[in-house]
Design an enzyme around this catalytic site. Structure first.
Site, PDB file in Angstrom:
ATOM      1  N   GLY A  34      -2.141   9.112   7.357  1.00 44.23           N
ATOM      2  CA  GLY A  34      -2.661   8.827   5.390  1.00 44.23           C
ATOM      3  C   GLY A  34      -3.885   8.291   5.474  1.00 44.23           C
ATOM      4  O   GLY A  34      -4.492   7.824   5.233  1.00 44.23           O
ATOM      5  N   VAL A  72      -2.243   2.235  -2.489  1.00 46.79           N
ATOM      6  CA  VAL A  72      -0.928   2.413  -1.934  1.00 46.79           C
ATOM      7  C   VAL A  72      -1.127   2.895  -0.092  1.00 46.79           C
ATOM      8  O   VAL A  72      -1.728   2.264  -0.128  1.00 46.79           O
ATOM      9  CB  VAL A  72      -1.332   4.805  -2.200  1.00 46.79           C
ATOM     10  N   GLU A  73      -0.132   2.735   0.636  1.00 49.69           N
ATOM     11  CA  GLU A  73       0.088   3.059   1.702  1.00 49.69           C
ATOM     12  C   GLU A  73      -0.143   1.679   2.141  1.00 49.69           C
ATOM     13  O   GLU A  73      -1.921   2.085   3.542  1.00 49.69           O
ATOM     14  CB  GLU A  73      -1.140   4.527   2.676  1.00 49.69           C
ATOM     15  N   GLY A  74      -0.130   0.347   1.652  1.00 48.31           N
ATOM     16  CA  GLY A  74      -0.460  -0.389   2.348  1.00 48.31           C
ATOM     17  C   GLY A  74      -1.698  -1.060   1.484  1.00 48.31           C
ATOM     18  O   GLY A  74      -2.252  -0.577   1.432  1.00 48.31           O
TER      19      GLY A  74
END
Length: 774
Positions: free
Chosen positions: A316, A439-441
């Site tokens: 991702g 998102v994703e961190g």
């Protein structure tokens, strides 16, 4: 007694005892994050002496024949099937035929090996597909990318049992199963250790038989594809109070598969993330029982969930989100350059104004930079690397540059990009910015805690070995390991200090560089700053120890230097891979000048804020002996980069490669048609301007242009009027009391400029409707 044992007892032992009190100890979460993935080019940059020839030796990422065929066939057809305006304001979803098309053509199985019925694409092939779709529709791209990044498919491939792979992967590949992954909960976002979702090992009934399993209770939110998923990957804290697995009671974060038809699973209503229409929503589970066979990897993998997730995040962070960012940058370059060329103010194209050129150059430079770093990372992934630090800095850096680029594009477009409607091709890209940022961190924490914090531990040549030695259960073994790592570290630091001093005081003249033509000087400067970064990292760790974890602003600045060096590495590699094109050189110049200015600024900020003042003075003298003198790209470079977007060329084509344009019945297609017509008629305007005639209609009256030229000029003016037009809506059609039906009417006033048509009154024309449920 040997010299080494004397050194260990007399020198190393007191240092070892001191270091145990000052160097950061690794929490279990940090240890799992460090153990996940590996290092690659980030480790070379941390040494202070990267081998640039090694960088240039990495294979150039290229599409395989089957990947290119997929791009030319199903991807092209998919882009033609989706319409962002209709999806956003009418259906709030992809059309049913698009969902069917995605499944039939295995878009959800790009990463799944062919032996399981998937497409088995490379990391670069996967990224190119996402990038192409994202240039048409962010929502369609997110729908496509999630099953191929952080989700059950990725985890089953890496960690699943053979039985799980044989059962689930074919079903995920052909769309029989739609996956989602439940990680974020109201209590735990970036801090996964705060997760309260819980599983308890117990015995229960599954498909009519009593088995060992887990009883789950959870609440997740922000779950992409959650509202439509058939199998939910779930992260939770596992406990075993009865020791049925023979381990400790608190086992730790675990990942399992939960079919959404399982009793007790509740799928919530949809979230609407920044008006993007990809499926997203919450879900809950109450006393949901699953057998141990549904733990990803089986009972042997319980407690390994966080390590699994950190390893899988490379997809991702390293593929999908940089692909979205690269698409936004290339799309902005194509549309903004074209619009700046066709839109006139004060009798000239707005692209000729230096204020606009500054924005155009920033768009072009960042588009080149982001895609270079994205391609470099895909090359590493396709070499079998799983670089967790690089994936984190790439995600953060790419999405932040996406924010800059899209904001610049909005500014240049002005009102054209503000008025919503089918003609607004920038609105969806602008609304998608916070999705990629968050998102994703989340970028704030990624920048301040992860990039340098994990990089210093994972990518530094000796730091991880020293920290592991300090935590060794056997004190004597720990001392022995620490002795070896510490003195190797000291020798490395001394060499690097001399290297930094020599390179900085000669302004990079003593830095090694490959035979890279005009770009050779950039390698010298990058090598100089890499040495300075390694020295500054060692001094910061030495003087601050464990307190550096809490000095987040200092850590963020050091992380910025590492990020700039990595992104510049990608740009240098791209220029080499594309054959050292002289016409592209202004873009590389812009990237290098911007990177070096940012690096010097961050160094200056580190020196100004480092608590140990003598250490700060020493670093300043070694790294920036002549002060901060990099000011970024010159006006000449800026103008050269801007001009690349305003004129057709191979460089422009390379910069906007694989951006979906569509036909002349679509907004971007109309823009490109107008751009091409304006370019084609420019020689006529230049000829008339030489005769001091600014209006071609006057020239037509005087017979100075032919009938064919008049037709070309009329068609160009009509196309431009079509492009600068915006949509308007009937007064009584806008939202009231939470429900709305909108009549979208094209603003024909601007269109009429080209052909003399009488504009329609507001409310007339084609009707489009949508319903908003509050």
């Amino acid at each position: 007694m040997t010299i080494s044992s004397l050194r260990r007892d007399l020198l190393t032992r007191p240092i070892f005892q001191w270091a145990q009190g000052v160097l950061p100890a690794l929490s279990q979460t940090e240890r799992d994050a460090v153990d996940a993935g590996d290092v690659w080019w980030d480790a070379a940059l941390f040494t202070g002496d990267p081998d640039w020839n090694e960088l240039l030796s990495f294979p150039k990422p290229q599409l395989r024949p089957d990947e290119q065929a997929f791009m030319d066939g199903p991807v092209e057809k998919l882009c033609a099937m989706v319409d962002e305006w209709t999806m956003t304001w009418e259906t709030r979803d992809l059309p049913p035929e698009v969902w069917s098309f995605l499944k039939e053509n295995k878009f959800f199985g790009m990463i799944i090996p062919k032996q399981y019925g998937g497409l088995g694409f490379s990391a670069f092939g996967h990224a190119e597909v996402v990038r192409r779709i994202a240039s048409r529709s962010v929502s369609a791209a997110v729908t496509t990318m999630v099953p191929n990044s952080l989700g059950p498919g990725e985890l089953i491939m890496r960690f699943g049992t053979k039985a799980q792979q044989d059962h689930w992967l074919p079903r995920l590949a052909d769309g029989r199963e739609i996956p989602a992954f439940g990680l974020t909960s109201p209590e735990a976002g970036s801090d996964a250790s705060a997760m309260v979702d819980e599983g308890v090992v117990c015995r229960g009934t599954w498909e009519g038989r009593e088995v060992l399993g887990i009883r789950l209770n959870w609440h997740k939110r922000y779950i992409t594809l959650g509202p439509v998923c058939t199998v939910l990957g779930l992260a939770f804290k596992l406990r075993d109070p009865d020791r049925l697995l023979g381990q400790d009671e608190d086992i730790g974060i675990t990942c399992a598969l939960v079919p959404t038809t399982t009793q007790g699973v509740e799928i919530g209503r949809r979230h609407l993330p920044a008006f993007q229409t990809f499926q997203n929503g919450p879900n809950w589970g109450k006393d949901v029982f699953i057998p141990m066979d549904l733990v990803i990897g089986g009972a042997e993998r319980v407690g390994q969930g966080w390590k699994m997730l950190m390893t899988a995040l490379a997809a991702g962070r390293g593929i999908s989100l940089p692909a979205l960012s690269g698409a936004a940058a290339a799309f902005s370059a194509l549309t903004t350059g074209s619009y700046a060329r066709v839109r006139q103010q004060f009798g000239i194209s707005i692209g000729k104004f230096e204020g606009v050129q500054e924005r155009l150059a920033r768009i072009a430079g960042n588009a080149y930079l982001v895609d270079g770093a994205r391609r470099l990372t895909c090359a590493g992934l396709d070499l079998g690397k799983h670089p967790s630090v690089i994936s984190a800095l790439l995600k953060s850096g790419a999405t932040e540059r996406m924010r800059v680029v899209v904001n610049d594009a909005m500014d240049v477009h002005g009102g054209k990009a503000i008025i919503e409607g089918p003609r607004n091709y920038m609105g969806a890209q602008y609304r998608a910015i916070p999705v990629g940022i968050t998102v994703e961190g989340a970028n704030i924490l990624t920048r301040s805690l992860m990039v340098f914090g994990q990089g210093a531990i994972r990518a530094h040549p000796y730091m991880l070995r020293e920290i592991l030695a300090l935590g060794e259960a056997d004190p004597e073994k720990g001392l022995e390991d620490f002795d070896e790592a510490f003195w190797s570290h000291v020798a490395h630091a001394l060499r690097n200090g001399i290297r930094t001093f020599a390179r900085s005081w000669t302004n990079g003249a003593l830095s090694p560089a490959p035979d890279a033509g005009r770009a050779r000087r950039f390698y010298r400067q990058a090598g100089r700053y890499s040495a300075g970064f390694a020295l500054a990292s060692d001094i910061a760790l030495l003087t601050l120890g464990g307190d550096l974890k809490r000095k987040e602003m200092l850590s963020a600045r050091l992380g910025d230097i590492l990020s700039e060096l990595y992104f510049l590495s990608g740009a240098l590699k791209r220029w080499e891979d594309e054959g050292r094109q002289d016409a592209d050189f202004p873009l590389l110049q812009w990237c290098a000048d911007t990177a070096f200015a940012t690096i010097e600024q961050r160094f200056d900020e580190v020196f100004a804020n480092l608590p140990n003042r003598p250490a700060a003075w020493l670093l300043r003298a070694a790294i920036l002996p002549f002060g901060v003198h990099r000011r970024g790209p010159s006006d000449r470079t800026t103008q050269a980069c801007a001009e690349l977007l305003l004129h057709p060329s191979d460089t422009r084509d390379r910069l906007v490669e694989n951006v979906y344009v569509g036909g002349k019945d679509q907004a971007v297609g109309q823009l490109i048609d107008a751009f091409e017509r304006v370019v084609a008629t420019q020689p006529i305007h230049d000829r008339l301007k030489a005769q001091k005639i600014r209006d071609w209609k006057i020239a037509a009256e005087q017979g100075l242009v032919s009938a064919a030229e008049i037709a070309e000029l009329q068609a160009a003016d009509k196309a431009v009027a079509e492009v600068i037009a915006v949509d308007d809506f009937a007064h009584d059609g806008l939202a009231t009391r939470g429900q709305a039906r909108v009549d979208a009417v094209s603003d024909k006033r601007a269109r009429a400029q080209g052909d003399g048509e009488v504009p329609e009154r507001p409310g007339q024309g084609e009707t489009r409707s949508f319903e908003v449920r509050m």
